[in-house]
Design a protein around this motif. Structure first.
Motif, PDB file in Angstrom:
ATOM      1  N   GLU A 102       0.565  -1.054  -0.465  1.00 49.83           N
ATOM      2  CA  GLU A 102       0.240   0.625   0.538  1.00 49.83           C
ATOM      3  C   GLU A 102       1.198   1.331  -0.170  1.00 49.83           C
ATOM      4  O   GLU A 102       1.084   1.741  -0.804  1.00 49.83           O
ATOM      5  N   GLU A 103       2.066   1.463   0.282  1.00 52.28           N
ATOM      6  CA  GLU A 103       2.651   2.608   0.856  1.00 52.28           C
ATOM      7  C   GLU A 103       3.543   2.987  -0.985  1.00 52.28           C
ATOM      8  O   GLU A 103       3.220   3.694  -1.509  1.00 52.28           O
ATOM      9  N   LEU A 104       3.817   1.441  -1.425  1.00 46.96           N
ATOM     10  CA  LEU A 104       4.463   2.224  -2.391  1.00 46.96           C
ATOM     11  C   LEU A 104       3.091   2.395  -4.300  1.00 46.96           C
ATOM     12  O   LEU A 104       3.712   3.106  -4.685  1.00 46.96           O
TER      13      LEU A 104
ATOM     14  N   LEU B 273       3.433   5.285  -5.879  1.00 46.32           N
ATOM     15  CA  LEU B 273       3.938   5.603  -7.628  1.00 46.32           C
ATOM     16  C   LEU B 273       2.374   6.725  -8.084  1.00 46.32           C
ATOM     17  O   LEU B 273       2.464   7.565  -8.187  1.00 46.32           O
ATOM     18  N   CYS B 274       1.021   6.750  -7.142  1.00 50.08           N
ATOM     19  CA  CYS B 274      -0.331   6.658  -7.337  1.00 50.08           C
ATOM     20  C   CYS B 274       0.525   9.257  -7.209  1.00 50.08           C
ATOM     21  O   CYS B 274      -0.062   9.969  -8.231  1.00 50.08           O
ATOM     22  N   LYS B 275       0.734   9.117  -6.112  1.00 51.57           N
ATOM     23  CA  LYS B 275       1.563  10.857  -6.260  1.00 51.57           C
ATOM     24  C   LYS B 275       2.157  11.287  -7.257  1.00 51.57           C
ATOM     25  O   LYS B 275       2.177  11.931  -7.969  1.00 51.57           O
ATOM     26  N   MET B 276       3.160  10.638  -7.471  1.00 54.03           N
ATOM     27  CA  MET B 276       4.235  10.665  -8.584  1.00 54.03           C
ATOM     28  C   MET B 276       3.001  11.234  -9.955  1.00 54.03           C
ATOM     29  O   MET B 276       3.545  11.777 -10.994  1.00 54.03           O
TER      30      MET B 276
ATOM     31  N   GLY C 142      -8.623  -3.213  -7.059  1.00 55.02           N
ATOM     32  CA  GLY C 142      -8.541  -1.349  -6.857  1.00 55.02           C
ATOM     33  C   GLY C 142      -7.165  -0.293  -7.910  1.00 55.02           C
ATOM     34  O   GLY C 142      -7.639   0.912  -7.832  1.00 55.02           O
ATOM     35  N   PHE C 143      -5.801  -1.267  -7.680  1.00 55.25           N
ATOM     36  CA  PHE C 143      -5.144  -1.094  -8.074  1.00 55.25           C
ATOM     37  C   PHE C 143      -4.844   0.203  -9.304  1.00 55.25           C
ATOM     38  O   PHE C 143      -4.575   1.315 -10.128  1.00 55.25           O
ATOM     39  N   SER C 144      -6.071  -0.908 -10.652  1.00 58.27           N
ATOM     40  CA  SER C 144      -5.612  -0.315 -11.788  1.00 58.27           C
ATOM     41  C   SER C 144      -6.782   0.926 -11.746  1.00 58.27           C
ATOM     42  O   SER C 144      -6.304   2.682 -12.408  1.00 58.27           O
ATOM     43  N   GLU C 145      -7.624   1.060 -11.237  1.00 60.81           N
ATOM     44  CA  GLU C 145      -8.634   1.913 -11.033  1.00 60.81           C
ATOM     45  C   GLU C 145      -7.874   3.769 -10.402  1.00 60.81           C
ATOM     46  O   GLU C 145      -8.026   4.693 -10.604  1.00 60.81           O
ATOM     47  N   ARG C 146      -7.179   3.455  -9.500  1.00 58.49           N
ATOM     48  CA  ARG C 146      -5.776   4.630  -8.802  1.00 58.49           C
ATOM     49  C   ARG C 146      -5.248   4.972  -9.486  1.00 58.49           C
ATOM     50  O   ARG C 146      -5.457   6.423  -9.845  1.00 58.49           O
TER      51      ARG C 146
END
Length: 223
Positions: free
Chosen positions: A16-18, A22-25, A68-72
């Protein structure tokens, strides 16, 4: 039904932390290649995680860590696109208020006795800010509105609807003299090209025009 255990092998970096990093970048507009390099994972691994996420969402397997990873990822990329588009749109329509402040600071010069030359001798000394002396200031504040940018407005229309607003395709004409103009009328579907391919095509267009312009210059054929 018991879930099959993960086969032994290299442990996954997925957590989750990674994902948050990733999403922040991605929200900041970084491409996937840069995001992966920054966090030490390969692009193939990134896309594998997306594939596992799609499979988990299709199976409604909420217990999967990839659910939910793809959606995020899509949401983060959409946020970056929205931010960039707002900048382009604001510049295209104009009217943004800009305030420019110019401060001119004038240092004071005073005469003071010079002990090296005895009484009555004076030298000019520049009063610096470190002397804690109030310096003379002149502040000018200018507020103006930005003008509409037709180039950005056209760029926006071309990206939104290439069929109606796309640029004509220019290639070198007969004998290398001048360009050939071709406008998409259904014979070529430029919409099937990726952004990278379209950018490459645009560079070829500019190169062809530059070559045609050089050939038309006076004395271009003279040795």
């Amino acid at each position: 039904m018991a879930t099959a255990s993960r086969p032994p092998g290299r442990p996954t970096k997925y957590n989750e932390e990674l994902v948050k990093k990733l999403c922040k970048m991605l929200e900041a507009g970084n491409p996937v290649t840069v995001v992966c390099d920054r966090h030490g994972i390969s692009e193939s691994t990134f896309h594998l995680w997306k594939q596992k996420s799609d499979e988990a969402e299709e199976a409604e397997d909420r217990a999967s860590p990839f659910f939910g990873f793809s959606e995020r990822v899509r949401a983060s990329q959409a946020i970056a696109e929205e931010k960039a588009l707002k900048i382009v749109w604001d510049a295209a329509v104009g009217g943004r208020k800009v305030t420019k402040t110019v401060v001119k600071r004038k240092a004071l010069v005073q005469d003071e006795p010079d002990p090296d030359w005895g009484p009555g001798s004076e030298r000019r000394r520049l009063v610096m800010e470190t002397d804690r002396t109030l310096l003379e200031e002149e502040t000018t504040v200018t507020t103006y509105q930005t003008l509409p940018n037709p180039s950005l407005a056209r760029w926006f229309l071309e990206r939104r609807n290439r069929k109606d607003w796309g640029n004509s395709l220019s290639l070198t004409g007969e004998g290398g003299k001048g360009p050939i103009r071709y406008r998409d009328e259904g014979k070529l579907d430029l919409g099937k090209l990726s952004d990278d391919e379209l950018d490459h095509l645009e560079k070829l267009y500019e190169k062809a025009e530059a070559g045609a312009g050089a050939a038309d210059e006076p004395g271009a054929d003279q040795g």
